[in-house]
Design a protein around this motif. Structure first.
Motif, PDB file in Angstrom:
ATOM      1  N   GLU A 118      66.895  38.565  23.734  1.00 14.16           N
ATOM      2  CA  GLU A 118      67.617  37.558  24.511  1.00 14.16           C
ATOM      3  C   GLU A 118      68.056  38.141  25.851  1.00 14.16           C
ATOM      4  O   GLU A 118      67.920  37.511  26.893  1.00 14.16           O
ATOM      5  N   SER A 168      61.730  31.792  19.037  1.00 18.89           N
ATOM      6  CA  SER A 168      62.784  30.782  19.074  1.00 18.89           C
ATOM      7  C   SER A 168      62.612  29.933  20.323  1.00 18.89           C
ATOM      8  O   SER A 168      62.100  30.395  21.343  1.00 18.89           O
ATOM      9  N   SER A 169      63.040  28.689  20.233  1.00 15.28           N
ATOM     10  CA  SER A 169      62.932  27.799  21.383  1.00 15.28           C
ATOM     11  C   SER A 169      63.802  26.574  21.160  1.00 15.28           C
ATOM     12  O   SER A 169      64.029  26.146  20.030  1.00 15.28           O
ATOM     13  N   HIS A 170      64.292  26.017  22.268  1.00 16.46           N
ATOM     14  CA  HIS A 170      64.994  24.733  22.225  1.00 16.46           C
ATOM     15  C   HIS A 170      64.042  23.586  22.557  1.00 16.46           C
ATOM     16  O   HIS A 170      64.449  22.422  22.519  1.00 16.46           O
ATOM     17  N   LYS A 212      70.155  32.500  15.451  1.00 16.37           N
ATOM     18  CA  LYS A 212      68.748  32.879  15.636  1.00 16.37           C
ATOM     19  C   LYS A 212      68.618  34.297  16.185  1.00 16.37           C
ATOM     20  O   LYS A 212      67.851  35.118  15.658  1.00 16.37           O
ATOM     21  N   THR A 213      69.344  34.589  17.255  1.00 15.83           N
ATOM     22  CA  THR A 213      69.235  35.913  17.882  1.00 15.83           C
ATOM     23  C   THR A 213      69.707  37.003  16.932  1.00 15.83           C
ATOM     24  O   THR A 213      69.081  38.068  16.818  1.00 15.83           O
ATOM     25  N   ASP A 216      62.402  35.931  21.603  1.00 16.21           N
ATOM     26  CA  ASP A 216      63.608  35.110  21.729  1.00 16.21           C
ATOM     27  C   ASP A 216      63.515  34.291  23.008  1.00 16.21           C
ATOM     28  O   ASP A 216      63.623  34.821  24.110  1.00 16.21           O
ATOM     29  N   GLU A 217      63.280  32.997  22.867  1.00 17.65           N
ATOM     30  CA  GLU A 217      63.140  32.054  23.985  1.00 17.65           C
ATOM     31  C   GLU A 217      62.100  32.526  25.010  1.00 17.65           C
ATOM     32  O   GLU A 217      62.391  32.653  26.206  1.00 17.65           O
ATOM     33  N   PHE A 223      61.271  29.005  15.504  1.00 19.65           N
ATOM     34  CA  PHE A 223      62.622  29.233  15.009  1.00 19.65           C
ATOM     35  C   PHE A 223      63.552  28.333  15.800  1.00 19.65           C
ATOM     36  O   PHE A 223      63.770  28.540  17.001  1.00 19.65           O
ATOM     37  N   LEU A 224      64.088  27.306  15.152  1.00 18.29           N
ATOM     38  CA  LEU A 224      64.890  26.300  15.839  1.00 18.29           C
ATOM     39  C   LEU A 224      66.355  26.380  15.434  1.00 18.29           C
ATOM     40  O   LEU A 224      66.675  26.693  14.292  1.00 18.29           O
TER      41      LEU A 224
END
Length: 303
Positions: A84, A191-193, A46-47, A160-161, A38-39
């Protein structure tokens, strides 16, 4: 595959606060036994989307389906979720609170102890079991949070991350744990950056921008969805490519060029023209260039 494991489907998820739409008509799927990345930039939604999927926020519109039916609280109770805002107790010994959390998930104290100890040891915290959470570094606190989401062998994972603050060794261990769950059919959304990590790990990708899903699909599908790009190299100047109908030259340096074929152009006709002309100019290379996930992300979020 566990009969309780199913396909997760977000259908038109929307969240509005006053006059601000945070998520708008977001639709995508997370398939059993697959990992979906999830970008999106900070603030993309996203959150909020994950919280709606977990039932922590009521959607303004839309719904979440599980195995083709509306998802229930009972379904979500068997999920693993990493929020998060990490939710562990800073002043409690890490093993004690994981045992407690495991019992809330239906494990016996002995089962929770064994599973938590195994996971913590795998993540390099086997000698810190009695330490209070607040005494750990942020990266090690992240490891404990990961274990909390995996304790009960979840039927789905929404994270989440999860890789934030982890060193490469811990990332590899976490990935191994996730792959073990995938082999059991568990659907995973995280999700991730870290685009390179998502590109390496994920079967499917969802790109969210300003609350809207801008792209979704497998990496192969997304790479093939844009205008075809080619790398050209020859023994003579490549500037002539600018004159070829249907070609957009993205970069040219002497005898080398990166070019793109316009969507409306006839790909085979353009290829034939370049190959024919290129052979007369001592062409060395004319090869398709597949975009990276970073290229795809930048492309769809700049539109």
């Amino acid at each position: 595959m566990n009969s309780r494991i199913g396909r997760i489907e977000a259908v038109g998820l929307t969240k509005v606060y006053g006059d601000k739409t945070v998520v708008s008509d977001a639709s995508f799927t997370v398939e059993p036994g697959s990992m979906t990345g999830f970008l999106g930039a900070n603030g993309a939604g996203k959150t909020t989307t994950m919280r709606m999927m977990m039932g922590l926020l009521e959607p303004t519109a839309g719904q979440v389906l599980y195995s083709g039916r509306p998802m229930t609280a009972e379904d979500r109770a068997s999920f693993g979720y990493m929020p998060e805002e990490r939710g562990l107790y800073p002043k409690q010994p890490i093993l004690n609170q994981l045992i407690y959390l495991g019992q809330l998930r239906g494990l016996s104290a002995a089962e929770a102890r064994d599973i938590a100890t195994g996971h913590l040891t795998a993540l390099g915290l086997g000698d810190r079991l009695k330490d209070k959470l607040e005494s750990l570094s942020l990266g090690n606190q992240q490891r404990v949070q990961i274990v909390a989401s995996l304790l009960h062998t979840p039927t789905a994972l929404i994270l989440d991350e999860p890789f934030s603050g982890l060193d490469p060794k811990a990332v590899d261990t976490m990935v191994s744990m996730m792959h073990e769950l995938m082999r059991k059919g568990v659907p995973i959304l995280f999700s991730s950056h870290q685009l390179d990590l998502v590109d390496r790990l994920c079967d499917r990708v969802v790109i969210l921008h300003e609350g809207q899903v801008k792209a979704t699909g497998s990496a192969t599908e997304l790479r093939g969805s844009g205008a075809p790009r080619f790398r050209y190299s020859a023994g003579a100047d490549a500037g002539w490519l600018r004159e070829v109908p249907g070609v957009r030259v993205l970069d040219v340096e002497g005898t080398e060029a990166l070019l793109e074929i316009a969507p409306a152009a006839d790909l085979e006709s353009v290829r034939t023209t370049i190959l024919s002309e290129g052979m007369q100019r001592q062409m060395h290379e004319f090869a398709r260039v597949l975009p990276t996930l970073g290229d795809i992300y930048r492309g769809v979020t700049s539109q």
